[in-house]
Design a protein around this motif. Structure first.
Motif, PDB file in Angstrom:
ATOM      1  N   SER A 160       1.076  -1.158   0.307  1.00 51.49           N
ATOM      2  CA  SER A 160      -0.222   0.122   0.042  1.00 51.49           C
ATOM      3  C   SER A 160       1.128   1.519   0.127  1.00 51.49           C
ATOM      4  O   SER A 160       0.497   2.266  -0.838  1.00 51.49           O
ATOM      5  N   LYS A 161       1.848   1.117   0.587  1.00 47.63           N
ATOM      6  CA  LYS A 161       2.651   2.195   0.530  1.00 47.63           C
ATOM      7  C   LYS A 161       3.498   2.762  -0.462  1.00 47.63           C
ATOM      8  O   LYS A 161       3.947   3.876  -0.808  1.00 47.63           O
ATOM      9  N   LEU A 162       3.274   2.412  -1.189  1.00 45.26           N
ATOM     10  CA  LEU A 162       4.139   2.882  -2.360  1.00 45.26           C
ATOM     11  C   LEU A 162       3.410   3.309  -3.362  1.00 45.26           C
ATOM     12  O   LEU A 162       3.850   3.778  -4.071  1.00 45.26           O
ATOM     13  N   GLU A 163       1.766   3.813  -2.899  1.00 51.34           N
ATOM     14  CA  GLU A 163       1.252   4.763  -3.115  1.00 51.34           C
ATOM     15  C   GLU A 163       2.452   6.395  -3.135  1.00 51.34           C
ATOM     16  O   GLU A 163       2.083   6.763  -3.527  1.00 51.34           O
ATOM     17  N   GLN A 164       3.336   6.132  -1.988  1.00 48.72           N
ATOM     18  CA  GLN A 164       3.733   7.067  -1.302  1.00 48.72           C
ATOM     19  C   GLN A 164       5.713   7.477  -2.272  1.00 48.72           C
ATOM     20  O   GLN A 164       6.043   6.444  -2.248  1.00 48.72           O
ATOM     21  N   LYS A 165       5.505   8.378  -2.819  1.00 45.30           N
ATOM     22  CA  LYS A 165       6.788   8.480  -3.565  1.00 45.30           C
ATOM     23  C   LYS A 165       7.965   8.059  -2.756  1.00 45.30           C
ATOM     24  O   LYS A 165       8.859   7.583  -3.656  1.00 45.30           O
TER      25      LYS A 165
END
Lengths: 255, 255
Positions: free
Chosen positions: A16-21
């Motif tokens: 999910s955190k891969l949404e963040q650059k």
């Protein structure tokens, strides 16, 4: 094959955190979703660390994409997790975690290129890359201040073209110097009737076009380095063209 | 001048409902926001029922748009209401409720037109209308199944061009018949290499171009009625062009 059912699972939380650059940069990976993009990534033999799929999606991927069901990078996920990870309302249930691989020491000495100077809208960037692919361009160079190439909206709008072209994040001043040293004409797209009308240019086998930020255009210092400034005439009362539409008109003009 | 501070106010609740198509149709009104759109609507002398503005926005509109502060259609709203009504993260604090006015018995017998056959994406529709304005086109005809013209995302993407062109929602079969009766060539945009390449067409003073749905293209029966089917060649490996980019390339080709 591992199977995960909870969105609170640590691995799923990290995906999910891969949404963040910043998390993409930390891990050197990014996420894509949907059969079409996964198919294109497999075809292009891109390096991936995981494929996440619901049971139904996995069966479909094995049947239609030729995915090896024994690939130990496959993780089975529940429909609920697919909905949690997806940027769309009706997820197809398949995701892939890819390795970010930026070419080092790229030299711009052939082909047709578009340079994106501080483009801010993910839809515009994705659409320009898709159009560059359609128009037979070699690649795209994004200035570091442009929206992140691995943003999920950019990835979606590219519709697979990310696997067909050279996509480079790099300094545009360096790229312009490379193009000029190689004798490739550099044109800066302007919203300024003092620039030269696009129609005055003939299609060329090699060209590098700079497209500017949606609100502020091409940075003045960078535009000064171009061989020519060009513009698409505004014949009606609109103030400007959308950046992706303008880029499309220019690329097809030089195609 | 009335002043409203609560988002639970009945009037504000009704304004909020204009986000829904059925409510726009019921009231015959729609909502736009931001200084640029309000300015363009005022310049075009469009009929409006209300202007909602925060105190700061009202001062700015009186100073820069020449808005008459005694206009009894002005309603003062709080910053909180502006945030509630806005489709953007940083609202400018000014909104206008306009009357929907669709021309009756429009006859298509002159000029340059784009017909939108079941376009689904609001950003595409808005961008196509903005581009048509830039390319000096006369107007746009939207099939009734296309995304609603008064949708806030469509209105935003048009960036004021909605006040510069004829925008008609109507039956495309009737429109094609009108164009053909007037001797205006009708071209259907296809994703089919058996169609004629765009480059084979010469710019024309009058033309009507049909753009099809993002996924399914122009309806086959409608395309058959066109004088010619045309396509933009795909030179690389993309499967298609974005509808707004394709429309832009075609409009500028005929401009």
């Amino acid at each position: 094959m591992e199977r995960i059912d909870s969105i609170n699972n640590k691995f799923i939380k990290n995906i999910s955190k891969l949404e963040q650059k910043k998390y993409r940069e930390k891990t050197g990976t990014y996420l894509i979703e949907g059969f079409h993009l996964v198919e294109e990534a497999l075809k292009a033999k891109r390096k991936y660390t995981f494929i996440l799929a619901t049971e139904n999606a996995l069966m479909q991927a094995v049947a239609s994409l030729g995915l090896d069901p024994n690939d130990n990078r496959i993780v089975l996920i529940s429909q609920k997790i697919a909905e949690h990870l997806s940027a769309t309302k009706s997820p197809q249930g398949i995701f892939m975690v890819l390795k970010i691989s930026q070419p080092k020491n790229f030299s711009f000495n052939y082909g047709k290129w578009v340079m994106l100077d501080h483009l801010a809208d993910p839809g515009n960037v994705g659409t320009i890359i898709r159009t560059a692919d359609a128009a037979g361009f070699t690649g795209i160079i994004l200035s570091p201040r442009s929206v992140d190439l691995y943003n999920s909206k950019v990835q979606r709008a590219m519709q697979g073209s990310q696997f067909h072209l050279d996509l480079v994040v790099g300094d545009l001043y360096d790229a312009v110097a490379d193009f000029k040293a190689s004798g490739i004409p550099v044109y800066a797209s302007m919203l300024d009737p003092r620039a030269k009308e696009l129609a005055a240019f003939v299609p060329a086998p090699q060209v590098a076009i700079i497209i500017g930020n949606e609100a502020h255009g091409v940075e003045a210092k960078l535009a000064e380095l171009a061989d020519e400034k060009l513009y698409i005439p505004i014949l009606g009362r609109a103030e400007s063209l959308n950046a992706a539409v303008a880029a499309g008109i220019m690329m097809y003009h030089f195609a």
